[in-house]
Design a protein around this motif. Structure first.
Motif, PDB file in Angstrom:
ATOM      1  N   ILE A 203      44.049 -20.830  78.017  1.00 42.51           N
ATOM      2  CA  ILE A 203      44.772 -21.422  76.883  1.00 42.51           C
ATOM      3  C   ILE A 203      43.984 -22.580  76.288  1.00 42.51           C
ATOM      4  CG2 ILE A 203      46.839 -22.750  76.281  1.00 42.51           C
ATOM      5  CD1 ILE A 203      48.348 -20.921  78.317  1.00 42.51           C
ATOM      6  N   VAL A 204      43.460 -23.463  77.131  1.00 43.79           N
ATOM      7  CA  VAL A 204      42.724 -24.637  76.640  1.00 43.79           C
ATOM      8  C   VAL A 204      41.451 -24.212  75.908  1.00 43.79           C
ATOM      9  CG1 VAL A 204      41.432 -26.676  77.378  1.00 43.79           C
ATOM     10  CG2 VAL A 204      43.698 -26.236  78.314  1.00 43.79           C
ATOM     11  N   VAL A 205      40.693 -23.315  76.497  1.00 41.36           N
ATOM     12  CA  VAL A 205      39.450 -22.849  75.866  1.00 41.36           C
ATOM     13  C   VAL A 205      39.761 -22.185  74.528  1.00 41.36           C
ATOM     14  CG1 VAL A 205      37.555 -21.181  76.068  1.00 41.36           C
ATOM     15  CG2 VAL A 205      38.145 -22.642  78.000  1.00 41.36           C
TER      16      VAL A 205
ATOM     17  N   VAL B 116      47.275  -4.881  77.645  1.00 45.17           N
ATOM     18  CA  VAL B 116      46.320  -4.143  76.807  1.00 45.17           C
ATOM     19  C   VAL B 116      46.026  -4.922  75.529  1.00 45.17           C
ATOM     20  CG1 VAL B 116      46.010  -2.037  75.441  1.00 45.17           C
ATOM     21  CG2 VAL B 116      46.919  -1.895  77.758  1.00 45.17           C
ATOM     22  N   THR B 117      47.071  -5.436  74.895  1.00 39.70           N
ATOM     23  CA  THR B 117      46.882  -6.208  73.657  1.00 39.70           C
ATOM     24  C   THR B 117      46.035  -7.448  73.911  1.00 39.70           C
ATOM     25  OG1 THR B 117      49.028  -5.446  72.847  1.00 39.70           O
ATOM     26  CG2 THR B 117      48.089  -7.393  71.785  1.00 39.70           C
ATOM     27  N   THR B 118      46.308  -8.136  74.997  1.00 35.47           N
ATOM     28  CA  THR B 118      45.584  -9.368  75.310  1.00 35.47           C
ATOM     29  C   THR B 118      44.098  -9.109  75.528  1.00 35.47           C
ATOM     30  OG1 THR B 118      47.584 -10.288  76.293  1.00 35.47           O
ATOM     31  CG2 THR B 118      45.513 -11.352  76.854  1.00 35.47           C
TER      32      THR B 118
ATOM     33  N   GLY C 203      42.279 -15.335  65.773  1.00 31.06           N
ATOM     34  CA  GLY C 203      42.213 -14.621  67.044  1.00 31.06           C
ATOM     35  C   GLY C 203      42.322 -15.566  68.228  1.00 31.06           C
ATOM     36  N   ALA C 204      41.679 -16.713  68.125  1.00 33.26           N
ATOM     37  CA  ALA C 204      41.717 -17.686  69.216  1.00 33.26           C
ATOM     38  C   ALA C 204      43.081 -18.364  69.327  1.00 33.26           C
ATOM     39  CB  ALA C 204      40.621 -18.733  69.033  1.00 33.26           C
TER      40      ALA C 204
ATOM     41  N   PRO D  21      46.431 -17.691  73.222  1.00 36.68           N
ATOM     42  CA  PRO D  21      47.326 -18.488  74.069  1.00 36.68           C
ATOM     43  C   PRO D  21      48.781 -18.018  73.995  1.00 36.68           C
ATOM     44  CG  PRO D  21      45.888 -19.932  72.854  1.00 36.68           C
ATOM     45  CD  PRO D  21      45.666 -18.554  72.318  1.00 36.68           C
ATOM     46  N   VAL D  22      49.188 -17.557  72.832  1.00 33.59           N
ATOM     47  CA  VAL D  22      50.556 -17.047  72.688  1.00 33.59           C
ATOM     48  C   VAL D  22      50.741 -15.804  73.568  1.00 33.59           C
ATOM     49  CG1 VAL D  22      52.236 -16.089  71.067  1.00 33.59           C
ATOM     50  CG2 VAL D  22      50.758 -17.985  70.363  1.00 33.59           C
TER      51      VAL D  22
END
Length: 120
Positions: free
Chosen positions: A10-12, A73-75, A101-102, A106-107
Motif C-alpha cells: 500500500i505504501v509503495v 486475479v484482478t489485483t 493504476g497505482a 491499495p484499494v
C-alpha cells in the motif's frame, strides 16, 4: 492478508501514485524508470497474491472464496495492464494511467483484507 507485506504494498503504491501524478502535472511522459518502478510494484503485488493463495490452503478460507479469487486475479493483473496502457500512450497521459493504476492497487489490497477477514 494483514501484515507488513500488505502495508508495504500500500505504501509503495501510494508513493508511486503521487510521483506519477506529479509527472503528469508537469507534462512528462512515463520514463523507462517509471515503467520499471511500476513493474517492481507489480512484483510486490504478485508476492502478496502468492502468499494469499498459499493462505487458502492452510484451512482458513474466506466466506466468499469466489469473490476473493476474483479480487486476487484482478489485483495481480492490474499493474501489468497499467504498464501496457502507459506504453501505448507515450505522453503525459501515460503517467496519469500509471498514477491511476497505482492508486487502485491499495484499494484492491484493502478489499482483499476485508474479504479475507470474514472466515466461514
Amino acid at each position: 492478508m494483514n501484515g507488513p507485506l500488505s502495508v508495504a504494498t500500500i505504501v509503495v503504491a501510494l508513493v508511486l501514485a503521487a510521483w506519477y501524478f506529479l509527472r503528469s502535472a508537469l507534462d512528462r511522459a512515463p520514463s523507462r524508470l517509471d515503467l520499471l518502478a511500476m513493474a517492481g510494484l507489480s512484483a510486490l503485488v504478485t508476492v502478496l497474491v502468492v502468499v494469499a493463495v498459499i493462505g487458502l490452503f492452510d484451512g482458513t478460507r474466506p466466506s466468499d472464496t469466489a469473490t476473493f479469487g476474483g479480487y486476487l486475479v484482478t489485483t495481480v493483473c492490474f499493474a501489468p495492464a497499467a504498464i501496457w496502457l502507459a506504453r501505448l500512450e507515450p505522453t503525459r497521459w501515460g503517467s496519469l494511467i500509471l498514477g491511476v493504476g497505482a492508486v487502485v492497487l491499495p484499494v484492491l489490497v484493502l478489499r482483499l483484507q476485508q474479504i479475507a477477514s470474514v472466515i466461514s
